[in-house]
Write a protein that holds these residues in place. Sequence first.
Motif, mmCIF file in Angstrom:
data_model
loop_
_atom_site.group_PDB
_atom_site.id
_atom_site.type_symbol
_atom_site.label_atom_id
_atom_site.label_comp_id
_atom_site.label_asym_id
_atom_site.label_seq_id
_atom_site.Cartn_x
_atom_site.Cartn_y
_atom_site.Cartn_z
ATOM 1 N N ASP A 190 -20.926 36.697 -52.605
ATOM 2 C CA ASP A 190 -22.355 36.467 -52.759
ATOM 3 C C ASP A 190 -22.750 35.212 -51.969
ATOM 4 N N ILE A 191 -23.530 35.379 -50.915
ATOM 5 C CA ILE A 191 -23.865 34.260 -50.023
ATOM 6 C C ILE A 191 -24.583 33.143 -50.799
ATOM 7 N N GLU A 192 -25.584 33.502 -51.594
ATOM 8 C CA GLU A 192 -26.356 32.478 -52.312
ATOM 9 C C GLU A 192 -25.455 31.676 -53.241
ATOM 10 N N MET A 193 -24.566 32.401 -53.939
ATOM 11 C CA MET A 193 -23.675 31.701 -54.861
ATOM 12 C C MET A 193 -22.714 30.780 -54.098
ATOM 13 N N ASP A 194 -22.301 31.231 -52.933
ATOM 14 C CA ASP A 194 -21.411 30.406 -52.121
ATOM 15 C C ASP A 194 -22.127 29.167 -51.580
ATOM 16 N N VAL A 195 -23.390 29.336 -51.205
ATOM 17 C CA VAL A 195 -24.165 28.178 -50.734
ATOM 18 C C VAL A 195 -24.265 27.169 -51.885
ATOM 19 N N ALA A 196 -24.473 27.690 -53.104
ATOM 20 C CA ALA A 196 -24.554 26.796 -54.269
ATOM 21 C C ALA A 196 -23.222 26.085 -54.505
ATOM 22 N N ALA A 260 -26.204 30.810 -42.978
ATOM 23 C CA ALA A 260 -27.045 30.414 -44.115
ATOM 24 C C ALA A 260 -27.014 28.891 -44.290
ATOM 25 N N THR A 264 -30.020 26.121 -43.278
ATOM 26 C CA THR A 264 -30.604 25.342 -44.370
ATOM 27 C C THR A 264 -30.367 23.850 -44.201
ATOM 28 N N GLU A 408 -26.547 42.492 -60.518
ATOM 29 C CA GLU A 408 -26.033 41.950 -59.256
ATOM 30 C C GLU A 408 -24.612 42.423 -58.972
#
Length: 501
Positions: A190-196, A260, A264, A408
């Motif tokens: 999960d890209i978003e979770m990895d960014v977090a 990503a 950002t 998800e």
Amino acid sequence: MNTRKRLAAMLKAGTLPAKELANPACVVAPGQRCEHALVDPQLNRSLSVYEDKVRGRFAAIVDTLKALSAEQHELDFVTRAQRMARERLGYELPQSLLGEAWVSGLDLRALHSYCIFRSFKECIAQVDADQSSWRERMTLDSAFIRSCGYHTLDISPCADGRLQGLLPFVFRMTPDASILVKAYAGAMFDIEMDVADWTHRELERLTGGIPACEDGKYLKIAVYHYSTSNPCDQGCAAHGSNDSLATEKALARLNELRAAIENTFGRGAAPEILLVGIDTDVDAIRVHLPDGNGESSPHRYVESAELYRDTLGMTAQQARARIETAVAEGEATDGWGQGRGTLDPGMRKLILRLLEANLSQIEYVIQHHAGRYAVIGHNERFICAGEAMSELQLRNKFYFAHLDTVEEGAACMDVGIRIFTGLNVNHGLPVPILVHFHYTSRVPGARERTVSRCKRVKAAIEARYPQLHKQGLLHCQMAVSDHMGSERCQFIDEDAPVAGH
Ligand SMILES: [Zn+2]
């Protein structure tokens, strides 16, 4: 004579021992054994003891339940049953599942699921004793990883149970706070979770929360898999057993993560990436070599099985030199796999060590699993949905679906249910699902909120597979663990208090 010609000649002459034939990496002359100079035999013995111990906690379940079933109408059944469970499994069974057996018969499905979860909990409780013999011998520990310039390794293997032994077995890496393992079907993290997660670790680093690593880097590793002996059926289920698709998709996801973070947080912020493949028949790895810009290619890699074959019989020094040469040759790949520039020195050091460490695993499979795993397909015991506990690291123990919400993680859950329909449901056994999440006891109310979350996810799983649920073929057990304290895999009852009550 090169190895392939040697193999062909031996096959023709009929001098290739059957056992060795099982593993493509082990090609020896008659009378020789597969004993590589760079393998740590002591570590392999310790891992084998560990594997037997952990598997033993699950292996006794079915026979014990069969024995209980035969005695369920005896007068002193409950006493006998508890004694048998203590002796054979090491724990007692819930009174509620035994007391009414004389009227309605033993609920063997419920007992089966209970025992699976309870044996897993035993593995978590015994983790220090079980793992002490091998933890110190691992060659890729956090000090070594830091010396390569990385403060965090964030690894996303496929959720497939055959990859669950990744850290200590396949990578020979000590599980540690600086190594995150988050499995997803097809390694589609999960890209978003990895960014977090990246943000969180970078913040920890900048605030001095990660010792001795002011200028370290973050490395994201995606691990796909394939089966050399049965490529069409036993590859990655999430990618329809299509190896090139599994490779390309994992690489694309790694590149998306880089984009990503760069988009950002600015150029230069992106983590380094590494793509690794595993042949789940024999646990050999394929390491894709990033170029000077950190870019990887599906077509530029080195394979440890080939290195094992080519360096068997060499001294440790010769073998190391050969591995270095193989990596240098891999970097010089032309055509589709051509890259620009050479490996970053820290990355090169890490890759060389990974390849060397994996030779021990290749030999482990040769010596302790007759060259190739007897069960090359799925043989997991349960599904772990939510967040995995890093304590248990063993092939085919559980299928892991990393999810925040069932919506998800639906793709991961569906693949898991499909696998367990073959493993359990078709044999009349329910699918045991452990719904597990972590909380932090330093945060007020976190435990209650996590219990609520477990309940939400459990209800959503039951709603997603209504047929199985109606037939009593889904057994969900909720559990929570504290990130900071000693509560590990604490089972949660249906009536546990939740947040807001
Ligand atoms: Zn897979």
